[in-house]
Design a protein around this motif. Structure first.
Motif, mmCIF file in Angstrom:
data_model
loop_
_atom_site.group_PDB
_atom_site.id
_atom_site.type_symbol
_atom_site.label_atom_id
_atom_site.label_comp_id
_atom_site.label_asym_id
_atom_site.label_seq_id
_atom_site.Cartn_x
_atom_site.Cartn_y
_atom_site.Cartn_z
ATOM 1 N N ALA A 1 0.837 -1.205 0.000
ATOM 2 C CA ALA A 1 0.000 0.000 0.000
ATOM 3 C C ALA A 1 0.871 1.253 0.000
ATOM 4 O O ALA A 1 0.595 2.212 -0.715
ATOM 5 C CB ALA A 1 -0.919 -0.010 1.214
ATOM 6 N N ASP B 1 3.078 3.134 -3.179
ATOM 7 C CA ASP B 1 2.574 4.097 -4.155
ATOM 8 C C ASP B 1 2.577 5.518 -3.586
ATOM 9 O O ASP B 1 2.087 5.745 -2.478
ATOM 10 C CB ASP B 1 1.151 3.702 -4.567
ATOM 11 C CG ASP B 1 0.602 4.646 -5.606
ATOM 12 O OD1 ASP B 1 0.785 4.370 -6.794
ATOM 13 O OD2 ASP B 1 0.003 5.675 -5.218
ATOM 14 N N THR C 1 0.930 8.225 -4.306
ATOM 15 C CA THR C 1 -0.386 8.799 -4.038
ATOM 16 C C THR C 1 -0.910 8.313 -2.693
ATOM 17 O O THR C 1 -1.355 9.097 -1.856
ATOM 18 C CB THR C 1 -1.381 8.409 -5.135
ATOM 19 O OG1 THR C 1 -0.883 8.870 -6.393
ATOM 20 C CG2 THR C 1 -2.747 9.011 -4.880
ATOM 21 N N ARG C 2 -0.813 7.011 -2.489
ATOM 22 C CA ARG C 2 -1.322 6.456 -1.239
ATOM 23 C C ARG C 2 -0.517 6.956 -0.053
ATOM 24 O O ARG C 2 -1.042 7.215 1.026
ATOM 25 C CB ARG C 2 -1.306 4.929 -1.304
ATOM 26 C CG ARG C 2 -2.372 4.373 -2.214
ATOM 27 C CD ARG C 2 -2.572 2.895 -2.020
ATOM 28 N NE ARG C 2 -1.462 2.090 -2.485
ATOM 29 C CZ ARG C 2 -1.403 1.518 -3.683
ATOM 30 N NH1 ARG C 2 -2.383 1.683 -4.545
ATOM 31 N NH2 ARG C 2 -0.380 0.785 -4.019
ATOM 32 N N SER D 1 -10.307 7.002 -9.386
ATOM 33 C CA SER D 1 -8.920 6.538 -9.277
ATOM 34 C C SER D 1 -8.443 6.670 -7.843
ATOM 35 O O SER D 1 -7.824 5.757 -7.289
ATOM 36 C CB SER D 1 -8.026 7.358 -10.199
ATOM 37 O OG SER D 1 -8.519 7.317 -11.515
ATOM 38 N N LEU D 2 -8.758 7.780 -7.247
ATOM 39 C CA LEU D 2 -8.349 7.962 -5.865
ATOM 40 C C LEU D 2 -9.073 6.995 -4.944
ATOM 41 O O LEU D 2 -8.481 6.437 -4.019
ATOM 42 C CB LEU D 2 -8.603 9.390 -5.394
ATOM 43 C CG LEU D 2 -7.860 9.607 -4.080
ATOM 44 C CD1 LEU D 2 -6.601 10.404 -4.296
ATOM 45 C CD2 LEU D 2 -8.726 10.236 -3.038
ATOM 46 N N GLN E 1 -9.925 4.086 -5.519
ATOM 47 C CA GLN E 1 -9.241 2.796 -5.607
ATOM 48 C C GLN E 1 -8.071 2.748 -4.615
ATOM 49 O O GLN E 1 -7.875 1.747 -3.922
ATOM 50 C CB GLN E 1 -8.723 2.624 -7.029
ATOM 51 C CG GLN E 1 -8.706 1.198 -7.495
ATOM 52 C CD GLN E 1 -8.489 1.103 -8.984
ATOM 53 O OE1 GLN E 1 -8.370 2.124 -9.664
ATOM 54 N NE2 GLN E 1 -8.423 -0.102 -9.516
ATOM 55 N N HIS E 2 -7.348 3.855 -4.568
ATOM 56 C CA HIS E 2 -6.232 3.931 -3.624
ATOM 57 C C HIS E 2 -6.733 3.836 -2.189
ATOM 58 O O HIS E 2 -6.134 3.167 -1.357
ATOM 59 C CB HIS E 2 -5.476 5.237 -3.828
ATOM 60 C CG HIS E 2 -4.659 5.264 -5.068
ATOM 61 N ND1 HIS E 2 -3.669 4.349 -5.326
ATOM 62 C CD2 HIS E 2 -4.687 6.079 -6.139
ATOM 63 C CE1 HIS E 2 -3.108 4.614 -6.491
ATOM 64 N NE2 HIS E 2 -3.719 5.663 -7.018
ATOM 65 N N VAL F 1 -7.411 0.331 -1.284
ATOM 66 C CA VAL F 1 -6.172 -0.404 -1.005
ATOM 67 C C VAL F 1 -5.689 -0.104 0.413
ATOM 68 O O VAL F 1 -5.326 -1.017 1.162
ATOM 69 C CB VAL F 1 -5.070 -0.043 -2.029
ATOM 70 C CG1 VAL F 1 -3.732 -0.645 -1.619
ATOM 71 C CG2 VAL F 1 -5.462 -0.515 -3.415
#
Lengths: 112, 112
Positions: free
Chosen positions: B14, B17, B19-20, B47-48, B50-51, B54
């Motif tokens: 996690a 990435d 972004t995460r 898209s966010l 999805q992060h 996760v």
DNA sequence: GCGATACTTAGGCACATACCTAATTATTCT
DNA sequence: AGAATAATTAGGTATGTGCCTAAGTATCGC
């Protein structure tokens, strides 16, 4: 300054794979040659080599070749960047947690 | 027992990435709702999301929905597993340093 | 020198991941 | 009720990742 972020990114990406983490764990004990590192895995050698390259690019490990044998070592301080980031994330929330008595396993080293 | 490994794996994956990681950094300061979290990114909302999923699956964050608004928070102690692993990987030299009470905290690893 | 050893390079395949747009659901506001 | 808002679902694409086999290079030991 963004160098830190890139470094962190490379390190985390490298450690996100179980095989590579296992290699790091192995190397944390002592340096080892490629074939030694490969032995525990049921994986073709080139596949493992690829992992080693990732670890090296992330500057987590270094290697030197003597004759036909390549010895890999964990870079001292390789994980510092992760430690640093972790430290930064324990801001207000962590303090709260501490107050509430929620365990925060801080820099308490373990004996092997 | 292998739970620890799975947990660690999910967490590292996690955090691998950017972004995460940025989301985690943001949430370390305080909880926030999805649209707040999304604002800094030039990324479509799904898209966010999805992060966020996760992160939630890795049990790094939790969320609760009130009305149509979902509030995300960093799970206290979410990063403990990483701390623990990190502690285990300390090189023999580091172990020694620990014994001696020398704190080998990194500040800015710069030079090679 | 010659075979065995220890990697290394090259090329390829399968699946995962990160992103997108469009359409949908569920609330809240007027 | 109807429009706006907040999030979600569905579905699609492009690139990345992890693995493989086959063939190559460079030492080492006899």
């Amino acid at each position: 300054m963004p160098k830190y972020r890139d470094e962190l990114d490379a390190v985390l990406r490298a450690l996100a794979d179980p095989t590579r983490r296992a290699v790091v764990e192995r190397l944390a004990k002592s340096p080892a040659v490629v074939s030694e590192l490969a032995a525990p895995f049921s994986m073709a050698l080139p596949s493992l080599m690829q992992h080693l390259r990732v670890l090296e690019n992330a500057r987590l490990v270094t290697s030197q070749k003597h004759g036909r044998v390549r010895t890999m070592s964990l870079r001292p301080g390789a994980l510092d960047v992760l430690h640093l980031w972790l430290g930064e994330q324990r801001t207000p929330a962590a303090h709260q947690a501490d107050r509430l008595g929620i365990h925060m396993t801080c820099t308490t080293p373990k004996e092997t």
